[in-house]
Scaffold this motif. Structure first.
Motif, mmCIF file in Angstrom:
data_model
loop_
_atom_site.group_PDB
_atom_site.id
_atom_site.type_symbol
_atom_site.label_atom_id
_atom_site.label_comp_id
_atom_site.label_asym_id
_atom_site.label_seq_id
_atom_site.Cartn_x
_atom_site.Cartn_y
_atom_site.Cartn_z
ATOM 1 N N PHE A 12 44.943 49.413 18.187
ATOM 2 C CA PHE A 12 46.178 50.055 18.668
ATOM 3 C C PHE A 12 45.869 51.366 19.404
ATOM 4 C CE2 PHE A 12 50.735 51.459 17.841
ATOM 5 C CZ PHE A 12 51.299 50.399 18.527
ATOM 6 N N VAL A 13 44.596 51.570 19.732
ATOM 7 C CA VAL A 13 44.170 52.802 20.423
ATOM 8 C C VAL A 13 43.901 52.439 21.875
ATOM 9 C CG1 VAL A 13 42.466 54.668 20.463
ATOM 10 C CG2 VAL A 13 43.097 53.618 18.277
ATOM 11 N N VAL A 14 44.696 52.974 22.791
ATOM 12 C CA VAL A 14 44.566 52.594 24.200
ATOM 13 C C VAL A 14 44.978 53.740 25.124
ATOM 14 C CG1 VAL A 14 46.851 51.474 24.163
ATOM 15 C CG2 VAL A 14 45.209 50.831 25.919
ATOM 16 N N GLY A 15 44.175 53.936 26.158
ATOM 17 C CA GLY A 15 44.511 54.930 27.187
ATOM 18 C C GLY A 15 44.423 56.358 26.703
ATOM 19 N N THR A 16 43.595 56.588 25.717
ATOM 20 C CA THR A 16 43.583 57.924 25.131
ATOM 21 C C THR A 16 42.161 58.479 25.020
ATOM 22 O OG1 THR A 16 44.540 59.242 23.346
ATOM 23 C CG2 THR A 16 43.464 57.195 22.700
ATOM 24 N N SER A 26 32.362 69.620 35.083
ATOM 25 C CA SER A 26 33.650 69.622 34.384
ATOM 26 C C SER A 26 34.685 68.821 35.167
ATOM 27 C CB SER A 26 34.130 71.061 34.173
ATOM 28 O OG SER A 26 33.145 71.778 33.462
ATOM 29 N N ALA A 27 34.665 68.950 36.498
ATOM 30 C CA ALA A 27 35.599 68.186 37.334
ATOM 31 C C ALA A 27 35.326 66.684 37.207
ATOM 32 C CB ALA A 27 35.493 68.627 38.791
ATOM 33 N N THR A 28 34.053 66.317 37.114
ATOM 34 C CA THR A 28 33.746 64.879 36.986
ATOM 35 C C THR A 28 34.283 64.334 35.666
ATOM 36 O OG1 THR A 28 31.538 65.126 35.951
ATOM 37 C CG2 THR A 28 31.624 65.065 38.372
ATOM 38 N N LYS A 29 34.196 65.147 34.611
ATOM 39 C CA LYS A 29 34.645 64.653 33.304
ATOM 40 C C LYS A 29 36.176 64.642 33.219
ATOM 41 C CE LYS A 29 30.703 63.462 31.598
ATOM 42 N NZ LYS A 29 30.381 62.053 31.310
ATOM 43 N N ALA A 30 36.833 65.590 33.924
ATOM 44 C CA ALA A 30 38.296 65.544 33.991
ATOM 45 C C ALA A 30 38.729 64.251 34.689
ATOM 46 C CB ALA A 30 38.831 66.766 34.729
ATOM 47 N N ALA A 80 38.520 57.046 26.272
ATOM 48 C CA ALA A 80 37.381 57.956 26.497
ATOM 49 C C ALA A 80 37.030 58.677 25.200
ATOM 50 C CB ALA A 80 37.744 58.983 27.573
ATOM 51 N N ILE A 81 35.769 58.994 25.050
ATOM 52 C CA ILE A 81 35.355 59.871 23.943
ATOM 53 C C ILE A 81 35.162 61.261 24.543
ATOM 54 C CG2 ILE A 81 33.779 60.210 22.011
ATOM 55 C CD1 ILE A 81 32.782 57.356 22.378
ATOM 56 N N THR A 82 35.869 62.221 23.994
ATOM 57 C CA THR A 82 35.737 63.603 24.451
ATOM 58 C C THR A 82 34.656 64.255 23.597
ATOM 59 O OG1 THR A 82 38.069 63.592 25.023
ATOM 60 C CG2 THR A 82 37.004 65.747 24.859
ATOM 61 N N ILE A 83 33.489 64.338 24.197
ATOM 62 C CA ILE A 83 32.295 64.675 23.416
ATOM 63 C C ILE A 83 31.962 66.166 23.521
ATOM 64 C CG2 ILE A 83 29.829 64.148 23.154
ATOM 65 C CD1 ILE A 83 30.406 61.386 24.336
ATOM 66 N N LEU A 136 40.847 58.562 34.483
ATOM 67 C CA LEU A 136 40.612 57.117 34.623
ATOM 68 C C LEU A 136 40.979 56.360 33.346
ATOM 69 C CD1 LEU A 136 37.191 56.793 36.527
ATOM 70 C CD2 LEU A 136 39.482 56.239 37.378
ATOM 71 N N ALA A 137 40.702 56.969 32.194
ATOM 72 C CA ALA A 137 41.034 56.292 30.922
ATOM 73 C C ALA A 137 42.532 56.012 30.868
ATOM 74 C CB ALA A 137 40.605 57.148 29.732
ATOM 75 N N ARG A 138 43.333 56.954 31.381
ATOM 76 C CA ARG A 138 44.791 56.767 31.331
ATOM 77 C C ARG A 138 45.263 55.742 32.373
ATOM 78 N NH1 ARG A 138 44.189 62.401 30.358
ATOM 79 N NH2 ARG A 138 44.372 62.931 32.555
ATOM 80 N N THR A 139 44.856 55.932 33.633
ATOM 81 C CA THR A 139 45.382 55.049 34.683
ATOM 82 C C THR A 139 44.863 53.614 34.538
ATOM 83 O OG1 THR A 139 43.610 55.840 36.130
ATOM 84 C CG2 THR A 139 45.778 56.820 36.424
#
Ligand SMILES: NC(=O)c1ccc[n+]([C@@H]2O[C@H](COP(=O)([O-])OP(=O)(O)OC[C@H]3O[C@@H](n4cnc5c(N)ncnc54)[C@H](OP(=O)(O)O)[C@@H]3O)[C@@H](O)[C@H]2O)c1
Length: 251
Positions: free
Chosen positions: A234-238, A151-155, A177-180, A160-163
């Motif tokens: 228009f989808v970025v950093g999310t 879970s920590a690795t996926k957090a 990122a895809i939150t699967i 990373l997707a944001r920064t």
């Protein structure tokens, strides 16, 4: 419709599960597809099945030299890089008391270090306007017991997707990122738990899902396709959540 005609995509962990389904989807949409993984037989099977416009590269994401080899081989073969799906990942089901330094390091190495350096080493070759897709998880948001390290690795991936989307915005590279949620793949057989434990755990999970079923890898491949194409311009950093309604029924 060939929505990825002329595009080059590199998918880590493309020889199994979600990565494999995505490789098939991208290939069917006209892309040139490079897949990586460690299992050479599985890689060769996929390469033979997909046929032309496919490159299968044996590479361990925990080794920087392997990452560099995969990326430079893709560049040398297809001439460019438009889409990167940093998908390879592992999980161990271990309560905190049972986590060893070795298993902690292994998960961090594959799921965080591997993703980070895959992106870093791909950067010189990614086109302006490229799409980087990260494989995240509902586990990055919720607190299920027994999977603290995973879970920590996926957090970390969601962070990373944001920064990285901020850092790379001047090159018009989009990172998402895809939150699967739970997907039927060999992933669950590799958790290091007994089949009885896995059965109990997956039955519990199924009840939490609004759709009352696990997803198929192909359903994630469709989400990855959206993020890979300019349909998501228009989808970025999310994060795009594809979880069968797990999060809304948990948080
Ligand atoms: N299935 C789910 O419910 C679920 C839910 C949320 C997120 N995810 C994520 O989805 C991703 C793919 O998992 P999956 O469900 O498709 O499971 P999977 O079928 O077990 O696929 C895992 C992939 O990662 C590759 N891999 C593992 N360690 C590697 C390493 N050191 N170097 C290179 N490749 C490596 C594997 O290839 P080799 O073994 O050949 O190296 C395989 O292709 C993972 O990041 C996982 O965390 C899965």
């Amino acid at each position: 419709m060939n929505r990825l005609e002329g595009k080059v995509a590199l998918i880590t962990g493309g020889n199994s599960g979600i990565g494999l389904a995505t490789a098939k989807e991208f290939h069917a949409q006209g892309a040139m597809v490079a897949i990586t993984g460690r299992d050479k037989e599985a890689l060769e099977r996929v390469r033979a099945e997909l046929g032309e416009r496919t490159l299968a590269i044996s590479a361990d994401v925990t080794r920087i030299s392997d990452i560099e080899h995969a990326i430079t081989t893709t560049q040398a073969t297809f001439g460019k890089l438009d889409v990167l799906f940093a998908n390879a990942g592992i999980a161990r089901m271990e309560p905190i008391e049972q986590v060893t330094e070795e298993s902690f390091d292994r998960s961090m190495d594959v799921n965080v270090k591997g993703v980070f350096f895959t992106i870093q080493k791909a950067l010189p070759f990614l086109n302006e306007g490229a799409s980087i897709i990260l494989n995240g998880s509902v586990n990055g948001h919720v607190g299920y017991p027994g999977v603290s390290v995973y879970s920590a690795t996926k957090a970390a991936i969601h962070s990373l997707a944001r920064t990285l989307s901020s850092e790379l915005s001047d090159r018009k590279i989009r990172v998402n990122a895809i939150t699967i949620g739970p997907i039927t793949t060999p992933f669950f057989d590799k958790l290091g738990a007994s089949s009885q434990e896995i059965q109990g755990f997956t039955q519990q999970l199924e009840q939490r899902l609004l759709l009352k079923r696990f997803g198929n890898p192909e359903e994630i491949a469709k989400v990855a396709l959206f993020l890979a194409t300019m349909d998501s311009s228009f989808v970025v950093g999310t994060e795009l959540v594809a979880d069968g309604g797990l999060l809304v029924n948990t948080i």
